[in-house]
Design a protein around this motif. Structure first.
Motif, PDB file in Angstrom:
ATOM      1  N   ASN A 260       4.829  12.554   3.503  1.00  0.00           N
ATOM      2  CA  ASN A 260       5.084  13.639   2.556  1.00  0.00           C
ATOM      3  C   ASN A 260       5.985  14.722   3.119  1.00  0.00           C
ATOM      4  O   ASN A 260       6.863  15.242   2.429  1.00  0.00           O
ATOM      5  CB  ASN A 260       3.760  14.252   2.099  1.00  0.00           C
ATOM      6  CG  ASN A 260       3.955  15.349   1.074  1.00  0.00           C
ATOM      7  OD1 ASN A 260       4.661  15.159   0.092  1.00  0.00           O
ATOM      8  ND2 ASN A 260       3.338  16.491   1.302  1.00  0.00           N
TER       9      ASN A 260
ATOM     10  N   ARG B 261       0.967   4.101  -1.695  1.00  0.00           N
ATOM     11  CA  ARG B 261       0.433   5.456  -1.794  1.00  0.00           C
ATOM     12  C   ARG B 261       0.043   6.007  -0.424  1.00  0.00           C
ATOM     13  O   ARG B 261       0.136   7.217  -0.188  1.00  0.00           O
ATOM     14  CB  ARG B 261      -0.742   5.490  -2.775  1.00  0.00           C
ATOM     15  CG  ARG B 261      -0.313   5.107  -4.185  1.00  0.00           C
ATOM     16  CD  ARG B 261      -1.293   5.484  -5.255  1.00  0.00           C
ATOM     17  NE  ARG B 261      -0.823   5.024  -6.556  1.00  0.00           N
ATOM     18  CZ  ARG B 261       0.143   5.611  -7.275  1.00  0.00           C
ATOM     19  NH1 ARG B 261       0.717   6.718  -6.812  1.00  0.00           N
ATOM     20  NH2 ARG B 261       0.517   5.122  -8.428  1.00  0.00           N
ATOM     21  N   GLU B 262      -0.362   5.135   0.461  1.00  0.00           N
ATOM     22  CA  GLU B 262      -0.663   5.577   1.828  1.00  0.00           C
ATOM     23  C   GLU B 262       0.612   5.989   2.551  1.00  0.00           C
ATOM     24  O   GLU B 262       0.613   6.922   3.354  1.00  0.00           O
ATOM     25  CB  GLU B 262      -1.389   4.469   2.581  1.00  0.00           C
ATOM     26  CG  GLU B 262      -2.785   4.179   2.055  1.00  0.00           C
ATOM     27  CD  GLU B 262      -3.413   2.972   2.710  1.00  0.00           C
ATOM     28  OE1 GLU B 262      -3.657   3.013   3.934  1.00  0.00           O
ATOM     29  OE2 GLU B 262      -3.654   1.977   1.996  1.00  0.00           O
TER      30      GLU B 262
ATOM     31  N   ASP C 213       7.664   5.056  -9.558  1.00  0.00           N
ATOM     32  CA  ASP C 213       7.911   6.463  -9.887  1.00  0.00           C
ATOM     33  C   ASP C 213       9.428   6.658  -9.954  1.00  0.00           C
ATOM     34  O   ASP C 213      10.070   7.059  -8.978  1.00  0.00           O
ATOM     35  CB  ASP C 213       7.290   7.361  -8.814  1.00  0.00           C
ATOM     36  CG  ASP C 213       7.382   8.842  -9.153  1.00  0.00           C
ATOM     37  OD1 ASP C 213       8.208   9.213 -10.009  1.00  0.00           O
ATOM     38  OD2 ASP C 213       6.629   9.626  -8.546  1.00  0.00           O
TER      39      ASP C 213
ATOM     40  N   ARG D 239       0.845  -1.198   0.000  1.00  0.00           N
ATOM     41  CA  ARG D 239       0.000   0.000   0.000  1.00  0.00           C
ATOM     42  C   ARG D 239       0.880   1.248   0.000  1.00  0.00           C
ATOM     43  O   ARG D 239       0.859   2.062   0.918  1.00  0.00           O
ATOM     44  CB  ARG D 239      -0.937  -0.039   1.207  1.00  0.00           C
ATOM     45  CG  ARG D 239      -1.979  -1.153   1.097  1.00  0.00           C
ATOM     46  CD  ARG D 239      -2.564  -1.557   2.434  1.00  0.00           C
ATOM     47  NE  ARG D 239      -3.222  -0.466   3.147  1.00  0.00           N
ATOM     48  CZ  ARG D 239      -3.758  -0.596   4.366  1.00  0.00           C
ATOM     49  NH1 ARG D 239      -3.718  -1.771   4.982  1.00  0.00           N
ATOM     50  NH2 ARG D 239      -4.328   0.432   4.948  1.00  0.00           N
TER      51      ARG D 239
ATOM     52  N   THR E 106       5.566   2.093  -6.422  1.00  0.00           N
ATOM     53  CA  THR E 106       4.699   2.776  -7.394  1.00  0.00           C
ATOM     54  C   THR E 106       5.375   2.934  -8.748  1.00  0.00           C
ATOM     55  O   THR E 106       4.762   3.426  -9.696  1.00  0.00           O
ATOM     56  CB  THR E 106       4.296   4.171  -6.882  1.00  0.00           C
ATOM     57  OG1 THR E 106       5.471   4.994  -6.762  1.00  0.00           O
ATOM     58  CG2 THR E 106       3.573   4.080  -5.550  1.00  0.00           C
TER      59      THR E 106
ATOM     60  N   LEU F  81       3.282   7.257   1.040  1.00  0.00           N
ATOM     61  CA  LEU F  81       3.681   8.543   0.456  1.00  0.00           C
ATOM     62  C   LEU F  81       2.873   9.688   1.050  1.00  0.00           C
ATOM     63  O   LEU F  81       3.418  10.754   1.351  1.00  0.00           O
ATOM     64  CB  LEU F  81       3.507   8.498  -1.065  1.00  0.00           C
ATOM     65  CG  LEU F  81       4.431   7.528  -1.810  1.00  0.00           C
ATOM     66  CD1 LEU F  81       4.070   7.489  -3.279  1.00  0.00           C
ATOM     67  CD2 LEU F  81       5.886   7.906  -1.624  1.00  0.00           C
TER      68      LEU F  81
END
Length: 387
Positions: free
Chosen positions: A263, A256-257, A284, A254, A282, A259
């Motif tokens: 942040n 994105r959670e 990226d 998971r 991800t 990130l």
């Protein structure tokens, strides 16, 4: 009672001495400074001004150092640890400073993994005052990290007459979870926490974080997440908790959670590492390359200073981001000589598996202490079968 519930994962100079960072444009935010109107910052400036006028005011220096240490943890800002040490400057290098300074110095020394000097200070504090509950608790924590479980148990036992039941049970459970009594320790701690609704928030935070890790280590993901979220409601910026929950989310794929959560928390090397691992998941590549470059600069600067605080994180960096299992294993082995927590077991086993090493010291340790950890058990099984 204010409890320092875990070994701090950051050192004040880590980010400051890394390679210079050059923003890509003049509009990019480099740092968000504390607001001058913030009541906490105003109070700290007032205390600092008073101490500047009288640097040898022991009570004031100790109070200010305590405030800085607490703020460094709650704000995920390692610079406050440096400010705390600066407040103690007149006594810092003395062989026998006053007990309140020795206790604070031990707390700051352990933040840079200087465990033996920290223990020397703690033993001196306890020799002068055997009823100092904070010193017993801090000593037990350091001993547990080092894997000296018999001494840690003895230190925890001294708390039973000096502190709350929740403090004592959490201290003991922290040992039981890595010495073959994981489920019973978890059940006892969970029950004790339920009965301690009025316990200080920092004490509840330590207990909840430990309970979340216990559930995670036996693969009860639903319960682990519920406990992590309860802990985050108490301390949304606690650096140790953020790192632990980020690892949980990374294991659950998971990213994105992670990130979103980290942040603005990347001043701490361990949290920047977890953001990079999330970016890797991800795919990226551009942002990942920037984080890898920054981490490499920070770790290189630490090595040049002789700073070994981040060897576990650096081993993970080399293994997962640079894909260099040989270097990762060397770092994991050096880290193992200093500390023996579940995360230290796992990174050693992961590096050994990829480097095709037998990991005998860790296998022997796990067997001797009956350590229970589902993730470690899976790695051990793979090592033994060569898969």
């Amino acid at each position: 009672m204010k409890t320092i519930y875990t070994i701090l994962l950051f050192a004040a100079a880590a980010a400051a001495q890394a390679s210079p960072y050059i923003p890509s444009s003049g509009t990019q935010v480099v740092e968000t400074l504390p607001r001058r109107g913030d009541p906490v910052q105003q109070e700290l400036r007032r205390l600092r001004s008073q101490l500047d006028a009288d640097p040898n005011d022991l009570a004031l220096a100790a109070t200010l150092a305590q405030r800085y240490i607490a703020l460094g943890r709650s704000e995920t800002d390692p610079r406050y640890l440096g400010y705390a040490q600066a407040a103690l400057t007149p006594w810092w290098n003395k062989a026998s400073p006053p007990p309140q300074v020795r206790l604070l110095r031990a707390t700051l020394l352990q933040s840079t993994h200087q465990f033996n000097p920290a223990l020397d200070d703690l033993k001196a504090v306890l020799a002068a005052d055997p009823t100092n509950a904070q010193a017993w608790l801090t000593q037990a924590t350091v001993q547990t990290v080092q894997g000296d479980y018999s001494s840690a148990t003895a230190s925890c036992a001294r708390l039973s007459r000096l502190s709350t039941q929740l403090t004592t049970i959490t201290c003991v459970a922290n040992i039981g979870t890595v010495t073959g009594r994981a489920l019973k320790s978890e059940q006892l701690l969970d029950l004790t926490l339920e009965r301690s609704a009025n316990a200080p928030a920092d004490m509840q935070l330590w207990s909840l974080t430990l309970l979340a890790e216990m559930a995670q280590r036996r693969d009860d993901h639903v319960l682990a997440e519920a406990r992590y979220k309860r802990a985050l409601a108490l301390a949304p910026r606690d650096s140790y908790l953020l790192g632990a929950y980020a690892d949980f989310l990374l294991e659950r794929q998971r990213p994105r959670e992670v990130l979103a959560m980290l942040n603005d928390q990347t001043r701490i090397d361990a949290l920047l590492l977890r953001r990079a691992l999330a970016l890797q998941q991800t795919n990226d590549q551009r942002a990942l390359a920037a984080d890898i470059k920054e981490l490499a600069a920070r770790f290189d600067a630490a090595m040049q200073r002789g700073d070994t605080v981040h060897q576990r994180e650096q081993a993970r960096f080399e293994l997962k981001l640079r894909r260099d299992p040989a270097t990762a294993l060397t770092l994991a082995q050096k880290n193992w000589a200093v500390q023996k927590e579940p995360a230290d077991i796992r990174i050693y086993l992961e590096a050994a598996l990829q480097a095709r090493d037998g990991a005998k010291p860790v296998l022997d340790w796990v067997a001797a202490n009956h350590t229970e950890d589902a993730a470690a058990a899976r790695l051990i099984a793979r090592l033994k079968t060569g898969t």
